[in-house]
Motif scaffolding. Structure first.
Motif, PDB file in Angstrom:
ATOM      1  N   GLU A   1       3.166  13.065  -2.967  1.00 32.03           N
ATOM      2  CA  GLU A   1       2.824  14.303  -2.281  1.00 32.03           C
ATOM      3  C   GLU A   1       1.571  14.102  -1.419  1.00 32.03           C
ATOM      4  OE1 GLU A   1       2.441  18.342  -4.411  1.00 32.03           O
ATOM      5  OE2 GLU A   1       4.371  18.058  -3.422  1.00 32.03           O
ATOM      6  N   TYR A   2       0.616  13.366  -1.973  1.00 29.83           N
ATOM      7  CA  TYR A   2      -0.601  13.069  -1.212  1.00 29.83           C
ATOM      8  C   TYR A   2      -0.245  12.238   0.016  1.00 29.83           C
ATOM      9  CZ  TYR A   2      -5.238  11.246  -0.158  1.00 29.83           C
ATOM     10  OH  TYR A   2      -6.398  10.906   0.467  1.00 29.83           O
TER      11      TYR A   2
ATOM     12  N   TYR B   1      -6.710  16.604   1.456  1.00 35.26           N
ATOM     13  CA  TYR B   1      -6.028  17.392   0.443  1.00 35.26           C
ATOM     14  C   TYR B   1      -6.289  16.819  -0.944  1.00 35.26           C
ATOM     15  CZ  TYR B   1      -1.878  18.966  -2.202  1.00 35.26           C
ATOM     16  OH  TYR B   1      -1.023  19.466  -3.145  1.00 35.26           O
TER      17      TYR B   1
ATOM     18  N   MET C   1      -7.289   4.984  -1.523  1.00 40.72           N
ATOM     19  CA  MET C   1      -6.127   5.651  -0.932  1.00 40.72           C
ATOM     20  C   MET C   1      -6.566   6.687   0.110  1.00 40.72           C
ATOM     21  SD  MET C   1      -3.614   6.239  -4.160  1.00 40.72           S
ATOM     22  CE  MET C   1      -3.008   4.832  -5.101  1.00 40.72           C
ATOM     23  N   GLY C   2      -7.794   7.191  -0.039  1.00 42.85           N
ATOM     24  CA  GLY C   2      -8.311   8.142   0.932  1.00 42.85           C
ATOM     25  C   GLY C   2      -8.429   7.554   2.325  1.00 42.85           C
TER      26      GLY C   2
ATOM     27  N   PHE D   1       2.487   6.437  -7.119  1.00 45.81           N
ATOM     28  CA  PHE D   1       1.366   7.133  -7.755  1.00 45.81           C
ATOM     29  C   PHE D   1       1.278   8.598  -7.324  1.00 45.81           C
ATOM     30  CE2 PHE D   1      -3.239   8.286  -7.766  1.00 45.81           C
ATOM     31  CZ  PHE D   1      -3.366   8.378  -9.139  1.00 45.81           C
ATOM     32  N   ASP D   2       1.360   8.864  -6.042  1.00 43.25           N
ATOM     33  CA  ASP D   2       1.107  10.221  -5.566  1.00 43.25           C
ATOM     34  C   ASP D   2       1.821  10.479  -4.238  1.00 43.25           C
ATOM     35  OD1 ASP D   2       0.056  12.691  -5.290  1.00 43.25           O
ATOM     36  OD2 ASP D   2      -2.048  12.119  -5.390  1.00 43.25           O
TER      37      ASP D   2
ATOM     38  N   ALA E   1       0.895  14.405   2.536  1.00 44.46           N
ATOM     39  CA  ALA E   1      -0.203  15.196   3.082  1.00 44.46           C
ATOM     40  C   ALA E   1      -1.021  14.417   4.108  1.00 44.46           C
ATOM     41  CB  ALA E   1      -1.111  15.696   1.957  1.00 44.46           C
ATOM     42  N   ILE E   2      -1.162  13.091   3.918  1.00 43.33           N
ATOM     43  CA  ILE E   2      -1.925  12.337   4.917  1.00 43.33           C
ATOM     44  C   ILE E   2      -1.023  11.856   6.047  1.00 43.33           C
ATOM     45  CG2 ILE E   2      -3.773  11.618   3.347  1.00 43.33           C
ATOM     46  CD1 ILE E   2      -2.464   8.900   3.136  1.00 43.33           C
ATOM     47  N   GLY E   3       0.210  12.352   6.066  1.00 45.33           N
ATOM     48  CA  GLY E   3       1.066  12.107   7.213  1.00 45.33           C
ATOM     49  C   GLY E   3       1.907  10.843   7.133  1.00 45.33           C
ATOM     50  N   PHE E   4       1.998  10.230   5.962  1.00 45.02           N
ATOM     51  CA  PHE E   4       2.885   9.069   5.842  1.00 45.02           C
ATOM     52  C   PHE E   4       4.340   9.545   5.720  1.00 45.02           C
ATOM     53  CE2 PHE E   4       0.270   5.240   4.208  1.00 45.02           C
ATOM     54  CZ  PHE E   4      -0.656   5.455   5.215  1.00 45.02           C
TER      55      PHE E   4
ATOM     56  N   TYR F   1      -6.213   5.412   3.563  1.00 40.71           N
ATOM     57  CA  TYR F   1      -4.875   5.030   4.057  1.00 40.71           C
ATOM     58  C   TYR F   1      -4.485   5.794   5.331  1.00 40.71           C
ATOM     59  CZ  TYR F   1      -3.659   2.559  -0.336  1.00 40.71           C
ATOM     60  OH  TYR F   1      -3.601   1.707  -1.398  1.00 40.71           O
ATOM     61  N   GLY F   2      -4.816   7.092   5.349  1.00 41.62           N
ATOM     62  CA  GLY F   2      -4.406   7.919   6.472  1.00 41.62           C
ATOM     63  C   GLY F   2      -4.910   7.378   7.794  1.00 41.62           C
TER      64      GLY F   2
ATOM     65  N   LEU G   1       1.444   4.101  -3.067  1.00 45.14           N
ATOM     66  CA  LEU G   1       1.278   5.536  -2.844  1.00 45.14           C
ATOM     67  C   LEU G   1       2.541   6.298  -3.242  1.00 45.14           C
ATOM     68  CD1 LEU G   1      -1.029   7.197  -1.751  1.00 45.14           C
ATOM     69  CD2 LEU G   1      -0.019   7.075   0.507  1.00 45.14           C
TER      70      LEU G   1
ATOM     71  N   ARG H   1     -11.703  10.576  -3.387  1.00 45.87           N
ATOM     72  CA  ARG H   1     -10.618  10.136  -2.500  1.00 45.87           C
ATOM     73  C   ARG H   1     -10.528  11.049  -1.272  1.00 45.87           C
ATOM     74  NH1 ARG H   1      -4.343  10.085  -4.399  1.00 45.87           N
ATOM     75  NH2 ARG H   1      -4.642  12.330  -4.306  1.00 45.87           N
ATOM     76  N   ALA H   2     -10.684  12.359  -1.520  1.00 46.05           N
ATOM     77  CA  ALA H   2     -10.634  13.300  -0.405  1.00 46.05           C
ATOM     78  C   ALA H   2     -11.802  13.076   0.548  1.00 46.05           C
ATOM     79  CB  ALA H   2     -10.642  14.733  -0.928  1.00 46.05           C
TER      80      ALA H   2
ATOM     81  N   PHE I   1     -10.523  12.143  -7.672  1.00 44.54           N
ATOM     82  CA  PHE I   1      -9.689  12.781  -6.643  1.00 44.54           C
ATOM     83  C   PHE I   1     -10.552  13.346  -5.519  1.00 44.54           C
ATOM     84  CE2 PHE I   1      -5.169  14.033  -8.168  1.00 44.54           C
ATOM     85  CZ  PHE I   1      -4.801  12.717  -8.051  1.00 44.54           C
TER      86      PHE I   1
ATOM     87  N   PRO J   1      -4.723  17.203  -4.546  1.00 43.00           N
ATOM     88  CA  PRO J   1      -3.682  17.838  -5.354  1.00 43.00           C
ATOM     89  C   PRO J   1      -4.184  18.145  -6.761  1.00 43.00           C
ATOM     90  CG  PRO J   1      -3.207  15.503  -5.055  1.00 43.00           C
ATOM     91  CD  PRO J   1      -4.472  15.790  -4.318  1.00 43.00           C
TER      92      PRO J   1
ATOM     93  N   VAL K   1      -7.833   4.041  -6.414  1.00 50.25           N
ATOM     94  CA  VAL K   1      -7.417   5.406  -6.082  1.00 50.25           C
ATOM     95  C   VAL K   1      -8.256   5.960  -4.930  1.00 50.25           C
ATOM     96  CG1 VAL K   1      -7.216   7.767  -6.936  1.00 50.25           C
ATOM     97  CG2 VAL K   1      -6.551   5.859  -8.397  1.00 50.25           C
TER      98      VAL K   1
ATOM     99  N   LYS L   1       0.828  -1.200   0.000  1.00 46.37           N
ATOM    100  CA  LYS L   1       0.000   0.000   0.000  1.00 46.37           C
ATOM    101  C   LYS L   1       0.867   1.257   0.000  1.00 46.37           C
ATOM    102  CE  LYS L   1      -2.398   1.601   4.042  1.00 46.37           C
ATOM    103  NZ  LYS L   1      -1.566   1.149   5.128  1.00 46.37           N
TER     104      LYS L   1
ATOM    105  N   GLN M   1     -11.461  10.495   3.192  1.00 42.70           N
ATOM    106  CA  GLN M   1     -10.651  10.805   4.366  1.00 42.70           C
ATOM    107  C   GLN M   1     -11.515  11.242   5.540  1.00 42.70           C
ATOM    108  OE1 GLN M   1      -7.323  12.997   1.929  1.00 42.70           O
ATOM    109  NE2 GLN M   1      -6.793  13.047   4.085  1.00 42.70           N
TER     110      GLN M   1
END
Lengths: 428, 262
Positions: free
Chosen positions: A175-176, B82, B103-104, A172-173, A179-182, B106-107, A169, B155-156, B152, B84, B100, A165, B159
């Motif tokens: 910067e994101y 966020y 991925m939202g 692919f992205d 941003a989510i703190g990884f 994941y945080g 990330l 995805r946001a 996108f 992008p 994709v 995972k 979160q």
């Protein structure tokens, strides 16, 4: 044949070991390599694999023999130094990435070759084994070497699976991810470590010169077949295993034959086949779909000509008249006539050709699409009537029934096109 | 014309940001109330994206600080989402729409843990909100620009944050989609979430935003739409860069070090 059976029935336990080793190596390097291919960092793998050579020589000098622990450690450290240098240079100079990578590759490899040549002159009898690090020799791997290389491969595979995972990330992205703190920098660092390890485990079997191919080619070849990450990884690993085993087999059968080049030959073959035959992106597939399309356009043109003759109250056209309408296209016209006859759209009486009722309705559709599109360009896009024909010549083959319905509705079922010709429709 | 508020959701204090040595934002100082749909307006190169990125901690500030929900960013990251710019990623990456959007999640999952059924359900729900349910399994490179943008945004949404920062979510989006997305953002703001959107169409900004921030290397204005969108302020924002400021920027760029860095 005897060799083939001997090899593939695994009677010899040492062959079983080698095959197991090369399988693990294949999975590990394809796995890491696919990510770096997706990350567009393929060249970095090449630089690292050339850059491990000085480390190998240093490991040999310190151990005084071909001790796998020393050599792997040496290779790893020199690969790490090269990776570190390349990112440091990128951050602190204005040099472009390709310049940096080319420089690092040649400097490290040059130093490595100098050291290797020096060692060869030293007369140490152990040196013979060191040469196999250039082009690889899977058969020459001892069981204790295998433990180390196989163990490292397993580690790579496990870490990548655990962090799938995060690496997804990262590619692919990133910067994101940040941003989510990884901890994206730590993840990138871990990935670089795995990349260097993947190179290191391949040096004995494949050799430093060609290791990059084992990293990158499987992923690149597999990309032709799938649009999903998981199948991509599995396919890349399979390509890599197959080529690895075949390459090992060749170097088993032919004495003195290095493994690396053969593995690369098989990998490239798979890549070439993928490039040609994969559906959607393969060139063969694209060639045929283009050819079919052209054939359809020629048929459509012939049908249109026959329909227009009908509009001028002629029963049909003679072959000579058709040839005159489309000069220099005799071959295509003859082909179209043959096709349309078979499909029952036209009938041929001696040398005179006319539409069947089935043919009339299809020809009418093509003419209708042509004229609807002309009107659409003229009315909605403000294009002058004498500029709309070319575009309509192309669109008449492409427009789908849904788009036709939309055009009709948008233009409110018009009767005349911009050239005052009737837009033909079936009588209800 | 800068309206400061009590108990702000977002407080930006004297923020100066430079790329390498090139200052791109000068002393931005503003605060935002909660539950508003906020537009960040300004010409190209005005520092709009830079502002969002430095709020997210993606670019370290040269000086100044940002506080969100009255806390430093790292304490409240889970509450911020966020989006992008669409061009910032490679859409040829082998992934489906669902991949994709997942991925939202994941945080909240953190490292190691894999998304499961709960995360998938959430992702599906977010896709529905942006009207992309039918594209679930579609390869992302096959989507149109507007559809990619909606992925996108989904995805946001996944979160489940309280503050949303969106960088040009309407670039390359058709009118119908733009209106639909604005409607969605409006509903989010009405339910108490704060949504910051980098935008460059003044016309639609007039219709949709509650609060507007105007930037042109420096902060021109920040406040309720009615107070801020005036001819005078628009001219200040869009009427070209301040000549003196550009000259100072050039001067700093040509130095061997960044004199703004404390």
């Amino acid at each position: 044949m005897e060799d083939f059976l001997y090899f593939f029935t695994f009677q010899d336990p040492s062959i079983t070991w080698v095959v197991l080793g090369i399988t693990l190596l294949g999975i590990g390097s394809a796995y890491v390599g696919t990510f770096s291919f997706l990350d567009k960092k393929a060249l970095l793998g090449d630089a690292i694999s050339h850059a491990v050579l000085p480390g190998i020589c240093l490991g040999f000098i310190l151990a005084g023999e071909k001790n796998p622990v020393y050599i792997v450690t040496g290779a790893f450290l020199s690969g790490a130094l090269a990776t570190f240098l390349s990112s440091w240079l990128r951050k602190n100079t204005k040099l472009s990435e390709d310049t940096i990578i080319a420089t690092i590759l040649s400097v490290f490899f040059g130093v490595g070759i100098v050291m290797l040549t020096g060692l060869q002159k030293s007369g140490n009898p152990e040196i013979a084994g060191l040469n196999s690090f250039i082009f690889g020799n899977a058969i020459g791997i001892s069981e204790s070497d295998l433990m180390i290389y196989g163990g490292l491969s397993l580690t790579i595979i496990m870490v990548l699976t655990l962090f799938l995972k995060e690496f997804r990330l990262m590619v692919f992205d990133p910067e994101y991810g940040k941003a989510i703190g990884f901890p994206m920098e730590a993840i990138r660092f871990l990935f670089n470590v795995l990349m260097i390890l993947a190179v290191v485990i391949g040096i004995q079997a494949i050799g430093v010169v060609l290791m990059a191919a084992l990293l990158i080619t499987p992923g690149a070849a597999a990309r032709f077949w799938t649009d999903r990450l998981h199948p991509l990884l599995i396919l890349a690993a399979s390509f890599s295993i197959v080529s690895g085993i075949l390459g090992t087999y060749i170097s088993f059968v032919i004495p003195q034959m290095p493994t690396g080049p053969w593995v690369v030959v098989f990998l490239s073959l798979i890549a070439l086949l993928s490039f040609m035959f994969s559906p959607k992106s393969g060139i063969i597939f694209r060639y045929f779909s283009r050819k079919n399309y052209l054939r359809k356009t020629h048929k459509d043109h012939l049908m249109k000509a026959l329909y227009k003759a009908r509009e001028e109250n002629k029963e049909g056209l003679s072959i000579e008249e058709i040839y005159e309408l489309y000069p220099y296209q005799k071959v295509q016209i003859n082909q179209s006539i043959k096709d349309l006859l078979k499909e029952g759209f036209i009938i041929k009486n001696q040398l005179f050709i006319s539409l069947t009722s089935k043919g009339t309705s299809d020809a009418m559709r093509i003419v209708r699409l042509h004229r609807l599109w002309e009107l659409y360009l003229n009315e909605s896009m403000n294009i002058a009537p004498d500029h709309v024909h070319e575009s309509a010549e192309q669109m008449e083959h492409l427009l789908t029934p849904e788009l036709e319905a939309m055009l009709e509705k948008r233009l409110n079922f018009p009767t005349l096109d911009p050239h005052q010709e009737t837009i033909p429709r079936e009588k209800p | 014309m800068i309206t400061q508020v009590e108990n702000p959701v977002l407080e930006i204090h004297d923020l100066t940001v430079s790329y390498d040595q090139n200052p791109v934002l000068w002393n931005v100082d503003l605060s935002l109330p909660s539950g508003k749909l906020v537009g960040i307006l300004g010409p190209n190169g005005a520092g709009k994206s830079t502002l969002i990125k430095s709020i997210m901690g993606l670019i370290p500030p040269t000086s100044g600080y940002v506080r969100i929900f009255d806390k430093p960013l790292n304490d409240v990251r889970a509450r911020i989402s966020y989006v992008p710019q669409r061009e910032s990623v490679d859409w040829n990456f082998p992934a489906s729409v669902l991949d994709v959007v997942m991925m939202g999640t994941y945080g909240k999952l953190g490292l190691f843990r894999r998304p499961g059924k709960k995360e998938k359900d959430l992702a599906m729900q977010c896709l529905e909100q942006v009207g992309m349910t039918g594209f679930l399994k579609r390869q992302i490179s096959e989507l149109s620009g507007g559809q990619q943008q909606r992925v996108f945004i989904a995805r946001a949404l996944a979160q489940q944050a309280d503050l949303y920062l969106m960088d040009e979510p309407f670039a390359g989006v058709d009118m119908a989609t733009e209106t639909a997305i604005f409607q969605l953002l409006k509903e989010m703001a009405d339910s108490g979430k704060t949504v910051l959107v980098v935008h460059h169409d003044i016309h639609s900004a007039m219709n949709f935003f509650d609060w507007v921030i105007m930037l042109n290397l420096h902060l021109v204005a920040s406040g309720p739409k009615e107070l801020v969108i005036t001819e005078d302020l628009l001219r200040k924002t869009y009427g070209g860069k301040l000549n003196l400021l550009t000259k100072v920027t050039d001067l700093i760029r040509n130095k061997d070090f960044n004199p703004l860095k404390s």
